[in-house]
Design a protein around this motif. Structure first.
Motif, PDB file in Angstrom:
ATOM      1  N   UNK A   1       0.829  -1.207   0.000  1.00 44.11           N
ATOM      2  CA  UNK A   1       0.000   0.000   0.000  1.00 44.11           C
ATOM      3  C   UNK A   1       0.865   1.259   0.000  1.00 44.11           C
ATOM      4  N   UNK A   2       1.903   1.272   0.832  1.00 46.89           N
ATOM      5  CA  UNK A   2       2.776   2.449   0.928  1.00 46.89           C
ATOM      6  C   UNK A   2       3.497   2.715  -0.398  1.00 46.89           C
ATOM      7  N   UNK A   3       4.011   1.670  -1.017  1.00 50.53           N
ATOM      8  CA  UNK A   3       4.700   1.841  -2.298  1.00 50.53           C
ATOM      9  C   UNK A   3       3.732   2.311  -3.379  1.00 50.53           C
ATOM     10  N   UNK A   4       2.540   1.751  -3.374  1.00 45.85           N
ATOM     11  CA  UNK A   4       1.530   2.144  -4.350  1.00 45.85           C
ATOM     12  C   UNK A   4       1.155   3.611  -4.179  1.00 45.85           C
TER      13      UNK A   4
ATOM     14  N   UNK B   1      -3.715  -4.753  -6.002  1.00 43.53           N
ATOM     15  CA  UNK B   1      -2.932  -4.690  -4.771  1.00 43.53           C
ATOM     16  C   UNK B   1      -2.844  -6.074  -4.133  1.00 43.53           C
ATOM     17  N   UNK B   2      -3.978  -6.769  -4.068  1.00 40.89           N
ATOM     18  CA  UNK B   2      -3.986  -8.094  -3.457  1.00 40.89           C
ATOM     19  C   UNK B   2      -3.157  -9.073  -4.277  1.00 40.89           C
ATOM     20  N   UNK B   3      -3.195  -8.922  -5.599  1.00 42.14           N
ATOM     21  CA  UNK B   3      -2.387  -9.784  -6.461  1.00 42.14           C
ATOM     22  C   UNK B   3      -0.900  -9.612  -6.191  1.00 42.14           C
TER      23      UNK B   3
ATOM     24  N   UNK C   1      11.696 -13.086   1.073  1.00 39.54           N
ATOM     25  CA  UNK C   1      12.994 -12.545   0.662  1.00 39.54           C
ATOM     26  C   UNK C   1      13.310 -11.349   1.545  1.00 39.54           C
ATOM     27  N   UNK C   2      14.546 -10.868   1.468  1.00 36.04           N
ATOM     28  CA  UNK C   2      14.875  -9.707   2.292  1.00 36.04           C
ATOM     29  C   UNK C   2      14.110  -8.484   1.779  1.00 36.04           C
ATOM     30  N   UNK C   3      13.964  -7.493   2.643  1.00 37.79           N
ATOM     31  CA  UNK C   3      13.123  -6.340   2.335  1.00 37.79           C
ATOM     32  C   UNK C   3      13.573  -5.599   1.075  1.00 37.79           C
ATOM     33  N   UNK C   4      14.862  -5.273   0.887  1.00 38.58           N
ATOM     34  CA  UNK C   4      15.268  -4.556  -0.329  1.00 38.58           C
ATOM     35  C   UNK C   4      14.882  -5.288  -1.612  1.00 38.58           C
ATOM     36  N   UNK C   5      15.006  -6.613  -1.616  1.00 43.25           N
ATOM     37  CA  UNK C   5      14.655  -7.379  -2.810  1.00 43.25           C
ATOM     38  C   UNK C   5      13.145  -7.350  -3.041  1.00 43.25           C
ATOM     39  N   UNK C   6      12.395  -7.410  -1.955  1.00 40.54           N
ATOM     40  CA  UNK C   6      10.934  -7.327  -2.057  1.00 40.54           C
ATOM     41  C   UNK C   6      10.514  -5.964  -2.606  1.00 40.54           C
ATOM     42  N   UNK C   7      11.127  -4.917  -2.070  1.00 39.98           N
ATOM     43  CA  UNK C   7      10.816  -3.557  -2.528  1.00 39.98           C
ATOM     44  C   UNK C   7      11.168  -3.393  -4.003  1.00 39.98           C
ATOM     45  N   UNK C   8      12.279  -3.955  -4.405  1.00 43.06           N
ATOM     46  CA  UNK C   8      12.691  -3.880  -5.805  1.00 43.06           C
ATOM     47  C   UNK C   8      11.653  -4.519  -6.721  1.00 43.06           C
ATOM     48  N   UNK C   9      11.190  -5.717  -6.372  1.00 42.20           N
ATOM     49  CA  UNK C   9      10.211  -6.427  -7.196  1.00 42.20           C
ATOM     50  C   UNK C   9       8.875  -5.690  -7.227  1.00 42.20           C
ATOM     51  N   UNK C  10       8.448  -5.203  -6.068  1.00 41.90           N
ATOM     52  CA  UNK C  10       7.178  -4.476  -6.016  1.00 41.90           C
ATOM     53  C   UNK C  10       7.263  -3.169  -6.810  1.00 41.90           C
ATOM     54  N   UNK C  11       8.372  -2.476  -6.687  1.00 44.32           N
ATOM     55  CA  UNK C  11       8.557  -1.213  -7.415  1.00 44.32           C
ATOM     56  C   UNK C  11       8.495  -1.455  -8.924  1.00 44.32           C
TER      57      UNK C  11
END
Length: 478
Positions: free
Chosen positions: A430-433, A446-448, A456-466
């Motif tokens: 939600x925050x990234x969106x 969002x749910x998808x 995975x570690x947070x930076x990798x998760x953020x990278x994929x979501x971004x």
């Protein structure tokens, strides 16, 4: 201010900002935030990556080539010419990336955004990089000042005098190109002057020229000193007099205000609600002697600017898209030429507008091929893939270097970027969106994204979501 409103201002008055700055601005109201942006843009530092113009030196090189052609044949001459052309292309490329870096990294985003706007309005183009650099610096210097000062300064730029043929405008053979575009595209708009005005204005600008170093000169012997009748007034007018007369016409204030409103508030201005805002702003613009900064403050501090009908309605131009990604993610490409390739594929190359009317903008930015590349761009950046699409060649030797495929290797500190968001994975989406998109996304999307999260570690998760969020159609809007 609400985060959505902060981001709205930062995107329209600049090119977006990193999440840390957005959060810092939450303690400010709109007026305080705008004035902070204006304060950060007060200092003007010229771009200086190209040596001063030396037309005499260029003429000498060409003359030497002609002599060598006669003595040694055409092959040697062509090699020399290619070297000179390559040197010019590389200078333009350095200038392009230098200005792009200013937009992407400097605190003075407001100045650069307005200079970019003027680049598409007071349009000029030159194959001489020194002329291009002088023109860009003039746009940047006067971007937030008085429109009259900007108009006069740009009119005297060697790039403009050459582009619109005023160098050939002489009393015995007036050239009307600059006179026509000055009124039709730069100030009054079509229908507010006559063909007779064009002829007389052209006479007023006879003798405006530049020397071998690109400095403006007024050649009195080439100036038509006769009486002229312009806008119903008669006198022995010169170019400066014409600009003053144009500025005295309230239609100029309305024309410029409308163009600014359409670029920074809403492209669709046909309804009464928008027309009332434009009329009010144009009146203030005229009363303040065309003070650009004052006009922008009226816009960005008004409640109506943050109305939902104005948020998420602007299709990002290729430069806004590219700079926005670089600025919000603090991204650098490993190769400067990557930015040139992106500009070329998406159809907007700094310093190279298609014609004197500039880029058409709005929905014209989106077609099947450009939209596909826009959606693929994040994946190319985050995975360093070679793009399948190729930049179309326009047959111009000066833009040939922009069509070559490039590595998309990017440098991003994902640890630093991820630190600005929640550690809770469900909240993280939600925050990234909310940060990356100015329009709400369907909950199913969002749910998808949440369902795709893995341990995975947070930076990798953020990278994929971004990457996933930047590939959504909503990211094309701000």
């Amino acid at each position: 201010m609400l985060q959505k409103h902060i981001q709205h201002l930062c995107w329209r008055a600049g090119f977006g900002e990193p999440i840390a700055l957005v959060k810092e601005h939450e303690k400010h109201n709109a007026r305080q935030l705008f004035r902070k942006m204006r304060e950060a843009s007060e200092t003007f530092v010229p771009i200086d990556v190209v040596e001063a113009a030396d037309l005499a030196g260029d003429f000498r090189k060409l003359r030497e080539m002609r002599i060598e052609k006669q003595e040694n044949g055409t092959a040697f001459d062509r090699n020399k010419l290619k070297d000179l052309q390559k040197e010019r292309r590389e200078e333009q490329a350095r200038l392009n990336t230098a200005w792009l870096d200013k937009m992407s990294k400097d605190a003075g985003a407001l100045r650069e955004k307005m200079a970019f706007f003027w680049h598409g309005h007071l349009v000029s183009r030159s194959i001489n990089a020194a002329f291009s650099q002088s023109y860009v610096n003039t746009l940047r210097k006067y971007a937030l000042g008085k429109f009259g000062d900007l108009l006069l300064a740009v009119s005297k730029e060697p790039s403009m005098l050459q582009f619109l043929n005023n160098k050939q405008n002489r009393k015995r053979n007036p050239n009307e190109n600059f006179a026509r575009e000055l009124m039709e595209l730069f100030t009054l708009g079509r229908g507010f002057y006559t063909e007779k005005d064009i002829k007389e204005v052209a006479r007023a600008f006879t003798g405006w020229d530049f020397d071998l170093h690109g400095n403006f000169v007024f050649r009195e012997r080439q100036h038509d000193e006769g009486e002229k009748t312009i806008f119903g007034k008669s006198g022995y007018f010169k170019g400066e007099d014409v600009i003053r007369m144009i500025l005295e016409n309230k239609q100029t204030a309305l024309f410029i205000t409308t163009k600014i409103y359409q670029n920074f508030v809403n492209e669709n201005t046909n309804d009464v609600w928008h027309q009332e805002k434009i009329a009010f702003l144009a009146k203030k613009f005229y009363q303040t002697d065309y003070d650009i900064s004052h006009l922008l403050e009226h816009i960005y501090t008004s409640d109506w600017f943050y109305d939902p009908r104005n948020i998420g309605t602007h299709i990002k131009s290729p430069i806004e898209l590219l700079v926005g990604i670089k600025r919000t993610l603090n991204l650098d490409f490993a190769e400067d030429q990557t930015s040139l390739f992106v500009q070329r594929v998406l159809g907007q190359v700094l310093l190279y507008p298609p014609n004197v009317a500039g880029w058409p903008g709005d929905k014209n930015w989106i077609d099947s091929s450009s939209l596909l590349f826009r959606m693929q761009l994040p994946a190319l950046i985050f995975t360093d893939k070679t793009p399948e699409i190729a930049a179309k060649s326009d047959g111009d030797i000066n833009t040939e270097y922009q069509t070559q495929k490039r590595s998309f290797k990017a440098i991003i500190d994902w640890n630093k970027f991820a630190a600005g968001f929640s550690d809770n994975e469900q909240q993280l989406v939600t925050e990234l969106s909310n940060f990356l998109l100015q329009l709400p996304v369907q909950q199913e999307v969002i749910q998808g994204l949440r369902n795709q999260l893995k341990e995975t570690d947070k930076p990798e998760t953020v990278k994929k979501l971004t990457g996933a969020l930047l590939m959504l159609p909503e990211y094309q809007l701000c």
